[in-house]
Design a protein around this motif. Structure first.
Motif, short mmCIF file in Angstrom:
data_model
loop_
_atom_site.label_atom_id
_atom_site.label_comp_id
_atom_site.label_asym_id
_atom_site.label_seq_id
_atom_site.Cartn_x
_atom_site.Cartn_y
_atom_site.Cartn_z
N VAL A 221 0.84 -1.20 0.00
CA VAL A 221 0.00 0.00 0.00
C VAL A 221 0.88 1.25 0.00
N TRP A 222 1.98 1.21 0.75
CA TRP A 222 2.92 2.33 0.79
C TRP A 222 3.50 2.64 -0.59
N LYS A 223 3.94 1.61 -1.30
CA LYS A 223 4.61 1.81 -2.59
C LYS A 223 3.64 1.98 -3.75
N ASN A 224 2.40 1.51 -3.59
CA ASN A 224 1.44 1.55 -4.69
C ASN A 224 0.12 2.17 -4.24
N PRO A 225 0.14 3.37 -3.68
CA PRO A 225 -1.10 3.94 -3.13
C PRO A 225 -2.20 4.11 -4.16
N ASP A 226 -1.82 4.27 -5.43
CA ASP A 226 -2.83 4.46 -6.47
C ASP A 226 -3.63 3.19 -6.73
N LEU A 227 -3.13 2.02 -6.26
CA LEU A 227 -3.84 0.76 -6.47
C LEU A 227 -4.88 0.48 -5.40
N PHE A 228 -4.98 1.37 -4.39
CA PHE A 228 -5.87 1.13 -3.25
C PHE A 228 -6.79 2.33 -3.02
N LEU A 229 -7.91 2.10 -2.36
CA LEU A 229 -8.88 3.16 -2.09
C LEU A 229 -8.40 4.00 -0.92
N LEU A 230 -7.62 5.03 -1.24
CA LEU A 230 -7.04 5.94 -0.25
C LEU A 230 -7.37 7.38 -0.62
N ASP A 231 -7.31 8.26 0.39
CA ASP A 231 -7.46 9.68 0.10
C ASP A 231 -6.09 10.29 -0.21
N SER A 232 -6.03 11.60 -0.40
CA SER A 232 -4.78 12.24 -0.81
C SER A 232 -3.71 12.21 0.28
N GLN A 233 -4.11 11.96 1.54
CA GLN A 233 -3.14 11.86 2.63
C GLN A 233 -2.69 10.42 2.89
N GLY A 234 -3.22 9.48 2.11
CA GLY A 234 -2.84 8.09 2.26
C GLY A 234 -3.71 7.29 3.21
#
Length: 474
Positions: A221-234
């Motif tokens: 999740v840390w290295k590929n945040p765009d692959l997960f449902l996260l907001d702009s702050q992670g």
């Protein structure tokens, strides 16, 4: 029709070694011997990845790395990394909790790493080859662990986001700490590969397990945040779980990250393909957890404490599996198609001819199992033991011997079924009560710490299981 098979479910952390936390050392080899003697040809394990404080193998910090606490201290001694006397002084013959065991194993690991560096074993071809073969994930994982240990907070709050920035900003050199993490993964890989080879040479195939989701506190999740449902702050915007079902009347909060599937599609599900390739190097078959989640998934708003408050969202469906099967065979997979199963899920499973799952203790719809393409379980890590289930389901049976006979009758019935594969929990073969179950879904404490005593397997149990297996031509 392919050959029918029979096997046993037991996770390596459950081996009762003298070092507390079960491992993939000599006890595991003796377990393979038991499987062979009992006529079994399958060994199912739970996920082999790193675990958190709860020791839950389904809450992992990496989709690729191995659980270092499964590393065998005995094998480290035999391979000359550490001396027996040193280990004896640490463990002092005590029966340890999982937490104590992990703390002392860390001391042994550091001592072993000391020899590794002093003898410049990081220059050996075997280690360099391991690093090269695993370059997709190994550097990131090792860096993640070092950063996590340094800051001790969630990655979304780190003041720096890579090792180079950590070293320059705080004027420290952590290259040896990164090397240490690679060393541990190298040792895990060597020990597991040797055990798998031993199992395969003895006619035993290993069924691995791939959790569909990962912890937010994970390298992926840390290295590929765009692959997960996260907001702009992670931070997670939605989390995983399930609505009320047969396992839990109130549903379950899994608190793991959900996928942004459209992003996975953009690069042809590359991350998933690499993940499954890694698992396939470690196991012969892949149990694909929560098959429903690939068709539709239960999304719970982050911060909500009730699993019922959620909604169904569409998963990638058949396009995901079309892409996956460009790299794998359908026979590689056993899909965990349990819970609330819709016609869509049945259609996709049948479309790709994936082997499904049927659990004796769970309600199931007979229409789902028109053929023999499923694995039949007496129970799983999420259910009661067979004996405990019988006691609750048949209150009129009070005599222990009658309960045991009923359990063996059920084991024989499952073995005689049309299912291609049958799997028995080791607790079911040992006739253990409910207190020995592996996990109670929805319960946060007291799980994942079942310890298997190899001395509790009587010869008559081995012979009985072998006789049942041979009689049913498995």
């Amino acid at each position: 029709m392919s050959q029918k098979k029979s096997g046993v479910l037991l996770h390596p952390s459950s081996f009762s070694t003298q070092y507390g936390y079960g491992d993939i050392g000599l006890y595991a080899y003796r377990y393979v011997d038991f499987l062979r003697q009992a006529g079994q040809n399958l060994w199912q394990v739970l996920p082999l990845g790193p675990v958190n404080e709860s020791d839950c193998p389904y809450q992992s910090s990496s989709a690729f790395a191995g659980n270092i606490y499964l590393i065998s201290v005995e094998l480290l001694i035999l391979d000359g990394y550490v001396k027996q006397e040193y280990v004896n002084g640490l463990f002092n013959g005590q029966v340890l909790s999982f937490e104590q065991s992990k703390q002392l194993k860390n001391v042994v690991f550091h001592k072993s790493f000391q020899r590794f560096t002093e003898n410049k074993m990081f220059l050996l071809d075997s280690f360099l080859d391991f690093c090269l073969r695993n370059q997709y994930w190994l550097e990131d994982y090792s860096s993640y662990v070092v950063l996590q240990e340094y800051f001790s907070i969630g990655w979304e709050q780190w003041p720096v986001n890579n090792i180079q920035s950590l070293q320059s900003k705080y004027n420290i050199d952590v290259s040896e700490k990164v090397l240490y993490q690679k060393f541990l993964q190298f040792i895990f890989d060597q020990q597991w590969s040797a055990l798998k080879k031993y199992a395969n040479n003895n006619g035993i195939k290993i069924i691995g397990d791939v959790p569909i989701y990962l912890s937010h506190d994970s390298v992926d999740v840390w290295k590929n945040p765009d692959l997960f449902l996260l907001d702009s702050q992670g931070n997670s915007t939605f989390i995983s779980g399930s609505p009320p079902d047969n396992f839990s009347s109130t549903g379950q909060l899994w608190n793991t990250c959900l996928y942004r599937w459209e992003k996975h599609k953009e690069n042809s599900y590359y991350w998933w393909i690499e993940r499954l390739k890694m698992i396939k190097t470690r196991c012969d078959f892949i149990r694909l957890d929560h098959f429903r989640g690939f068709v539709e998934f239960w999304a719970i708003p982050a911060g909500v404490n009730e699993a019922e408050i959620g909604c169904w969202e569409k998963g990638p469906g058949e396009e995901f599996f079309f892409e996956i099967l460009k790299h794998f065979n359908k026979e590689d997979f056993i899909v965990e198609d349990m819970g609330i199963i819709t016609d869509d899920i049945i259609r996709i499973r049948n479309q790709f001819q994936f082997m499904g799952i049927k659990v004796l203790q769970c309600k199931f719809d007979q229409k789902i199992f028109k053929d023999d393409n499923y694995t039949y379980y007496t129970g799983t890590h999420d259910t009661d033991t067979l004996l405990g289930w019988i006691k609750k389901d048949n209150n009129q049976i009070k005599d222990h011997e009658h309960l045991v006979q009923e359990a063996w009758n059920i084991i024989e019935t499952v073995s005689a079924s049309k299912a291609k594969y049958v799997i028995f929990q080791i607790q079911d073969l040992l006739m253990l009560d409910s207190e020995y179950r592996m996990n109670v879904p929805g319960s946060a404490i007291g799980n994942w710490h079942y310890l298997f005593d190899e001395n509790s397997i009587a010869e008559k149990t081995v012979l009985k299981l072998k006789d049942i297996t041979e009689k049913n031509k498995r």
